[in-house]
Design an enzyme around this catalytic site. Sequence first.
Site, PDB file in Angstrom:
ATOM      1  N   ASN A 198      12.148  -7.565 -20.678  1.00 33.83           N
ATOM      2  CA  ASN A 198      11.422  -6.388 -20.181  1.00 33.83           C
ATOM      3  C   ASN A 198      11.601  -5.292 -21.220  1.00 33.83           C
ATOM      4  O   ASN A 198      12.655  -4.676 -21.294  1.00 33.83           O
ATOM      5  CB  ASN A 198      11.988  -5.960 -18.821  1.00 33.83           C
ATOM      6  CG  ASN A 198      11.376  -4.663 -18.320  1.00 33.83           C
ATOM      7  OD1 ASN A 198      10.386  -4.172 -18.882  1.00 33.83           O
ATOM      8  ND2 ASN A 198      11.952  -4.098 -17.278  1.00 33.83           N
TER       9      ASN A 198
ATOM     10  N   LYS B 163      10.283  -2.482 -21.375  1.00 36.93           N
ATOM     11  CA  LYS B 163      10.141  -1.133 -20.813  1.00 36.93           C
ATOM     12  C   LYS B 163       9.201  -0.303 -21.705  1.00 36.93           C
ATOM     13  O   LYS B 163       8.270  -0.853 -22.278  1.00 36.93           O
ATOM     14  CB  LYS B 163      11.515  -0.496 -20.625  1.00 36.93           C
ATOM     15  CG  LYS B 163      12.449  -1.418 -19.809  1.00 36.93           C
ATOM     16  CD  LYS B 163      13.714  -0.790 -19.334  1.00 36.93           C
ATOM     17  CE  LYS B 163      14.527  -1.805 -18.539  1.00 36.93           C
ATOM     18  NZ  LYS B 163      15.786  -1.266 -18.026  1.00 36.93           N
TER      19      LYS B 163
ATOM     20  N   HIS C  79      10.367  -2.976 -10.071  1.00 37.52           N
ATOM     21  CA  HIS C  79      11.553  -2.644 -10.870  1.00 37.52           C
ATOM     22  C   HIS C  79      12.160  -1.341 -10.352  1.00 37.52           C
ATOM     23  O   HIS C  79      11.433  -0.433  -9.939  1.00 37.52           O
ATOM     24  CB  HIS C  79      11.168  -2.504 -12.348  1.00 37.52           C
ATOM     25  CG  HIS C  79      12.368  -2.450 -13.238  1.00 37.52           C
ATOM     26  ND1 HIS C  79      13.123  -1.311 -13.393  1.00 37.52           N
ATOM     27  CD2 HIS C  79      12.972  -3.396 -13.997  1.00 37.52           C
ATOM     28  CE1 HIS C  79      14.132  -1.564 -14.216  1.00 37.52           C
ATOM     29  NE2 HIS C  79      14.058  -2.829 -14.593  1.00 37.52           N
TER      30      HIS C  79
ATOM     31  N   GLU D  52      13.302   1.141 -11.789  1.00 30.12           N
ATOM     32  CA  GLU D  52      12.816   2.352 -12.461  1.00 30.12           C
ATOM     33  C   GLU D  52      11.479   2.805 -11.876  1.00 30.12           C
ATOM     34  O   GLU D  52      11.192   3.998 -11.804  1.00 30.12           O
ATOM     35  CB  GLU D  52      12.725   2.106 -13.976  1.00 30.12           C
ATOM     36  CG  GLU D  52      14.114   2.029 -14.608  1.00 30.12           C
ATOM     37  CD  GLU D  52      14.217   1.137 -15.828  1.00 30.12           C
ATOM     38  OE1 GLU D  52      13.184   0.777 -16.421  1.00 30.12           O
ATOM     39  OE2 GLU D  52      15.361   0.783 -16.183  1.00 30.12           O
TER      40      GLU D  52
ATOM     41  N   GLU E 232      18.793  -7.054  -9.807  1.00 32.74           N
ATOM     42  CA  GLU E 232      19.207  -6.098 -10.825  1.00 32.74           C
ATOM     43  C   GLU E 232      19.973  -4.949 -10.167  1.00 32.74           C
ATOM     44  O   GLU E 232      19.353  -3.998  -9.663  1.00 32.74           O
ATOM     45  CB  GLU E 232      17.985  -5.518 -11.544  1.00 32.74           C
ATOM     46  CG  GLU E 232      17.186  -6.529 -12.322  1.00 32.74           C
ATOM     47  CD  GLU E 232      16.443  -5.874 -13.492  1.00 32.74           C
ATOM     48  OE1 GLU E 232      16.482  -6.455 -14.584  1.00 32.74           O
ATOM     49  OE2 GLU E 232      15.869  -4.789 -13.315  1.00 32.74           O
TER      50      GLU E 232
ATOM     51  N   GLY F  22      21.185  -0.813 -18.199  1.00 27.24           N
ATOM     52  CA  GLY F  22      21.300   0.097 -19.340  1.00 27.24           C
ATOM     53  C   GLY F  22      22.663   0.757 -19.481  1.00 27.24           C
ATOM     54  O   GLY F  22      22.803   1.714 -20.246  1.00 27.24           O
TER      55      GLY F  22
ATOM     56  N   SER G 210      22.287  -5.191 -18.160  1.00 28.72           N
ATOM     57  CA  SER G 210      23.223  -5.285 -19.287  1.00 28.72           C
ATOM     58  C   SER G 210      23.544  -6.733 -19.692  1.00 28.72           C
ATOM     59  O   SER G 210      24.653  -7.043 -20.113  1.00 28.72           O
ATOM     60  CB  SER G 210      24.514  -4.513 -19.000  1.00 28.72           C
ATOM     61  OG  SER G 210      24.239  -3.123 -18.889  1.00 28.72           O
TER      62      SER G 210
HETATM   63  P1  13P Z   1      19.209  -3.693 -19.546  1.00 23.50           P
HETATM   64  O1  13P Z   1      19.281  -5.139 -19.965  1.00 23.50           O
HETATM   65  O2  13P Z   1      18.879  -2.765 -20.662  1.00 23.50           O
HETATM   66  O3  13P Z   1      20.424  -3.285 -18.757  1.00 23.50           O
HETATM   67  O4  13P Z   1      17.958  -3.577 -18.533  1.00 23.50           O
HETATM   68  C1  13P Z   1      17.883  -4.460 -17.470  1.00 23.50           C
HETATM   69  C2  13P Z   1      16.562  -4.299 -16.837  1.00 23.50           C
HETATM   70  O5  13P Z   1      16.286  -3.322 -16.171  1.00 23.50           O
HETATM   71  C3  13P Z   1      15.575  -5.364 -17.052  1.00 23.50           C
HETATM   72  O6  13P Z   1      14.485  -5.218 -16.201  1.00 23.50           O
END
Ligand code: 13P
Length: 253
Positions: A9, A11, A94, A96, A166, A172, A213
């Site tokens: 992903n 982002k 997601h 976010e 997640e 992150g 992560s």
């Molecule tokens: P990270 O791997 O940067 O922690 O992000 C995970 C994520 O949100 C994947 O959708």
Amino acid sequence: MRTPILAGNWKMNKTVAEAEALVRAMIDPLVAIEGVDKVFCPPFMAIPAVARLVEGTPIGVGAQDMYWEESGAYTGEISPLMVAEFCRYVIIGHSERREHFGETDETVNNKIRAALQHGLVPIVCVGETLEQRDAGITDAWVSGQVEAALRGIPAEQVAGIIMAYEPIWAIGTGRAATAADAEHICGNVVRATITRLFGQTTADAVRIQYGGSVNSANAAELLAQPNVDGGLVGGASLKAEDFVAVVRAAVPA
Ligand code: 13P
């Protein structure tokens, strides 16, 4: 029996030129890794370019979101028809998007239905905040999210969905869930909820990713868990050698 699936992903990262460079650096090493499904989820603008580059390879392309209507006066949105022109997968719900863009369990459910209607494979995200975890309500919260996301969807369609657990505190932060915690939620919560609602056969077919992560150092242990069928990878999907290493770690022993 479930083929592991690793999705990057990206982002809101990578211009088209940057996306093309990243994909070019990963195609050959990723194609050489057998027994693992791989998916790139670039920003919308880069999707056509990425799809062109991976055409004819087993690498899949996914969108990071979409709207549920096919067309109309929805300024700024992307429809399932548009996504399906280039993608086989679409990330839905997601954290976010839930946090910054007003996604609710209801919009997530609408989007999953629309994805399935258009032959797309939804990657459905669930997960708890740190406050919920500290309050000891993780299992109930995640189970509720799964139930709300999948409400009213026929079991035979649920079987083809990909779930992604997640934990928000792990995204992150460099602080991944332990393999034991990831296994517990993926198995005893997400898969158990699907079993309760749709039956064992359906639940056994669903692939459940862990995200948060994931990196080349922790991927092998996380992905070795029996109920962790892959990963949804953020930061580590933005560098070719990191993502290739994560995918390599998913190769079944
Ligand atoms: P990270 O791997 O940067 O922690 O992000 C995970 C994520 O949100 C994947 O959708």
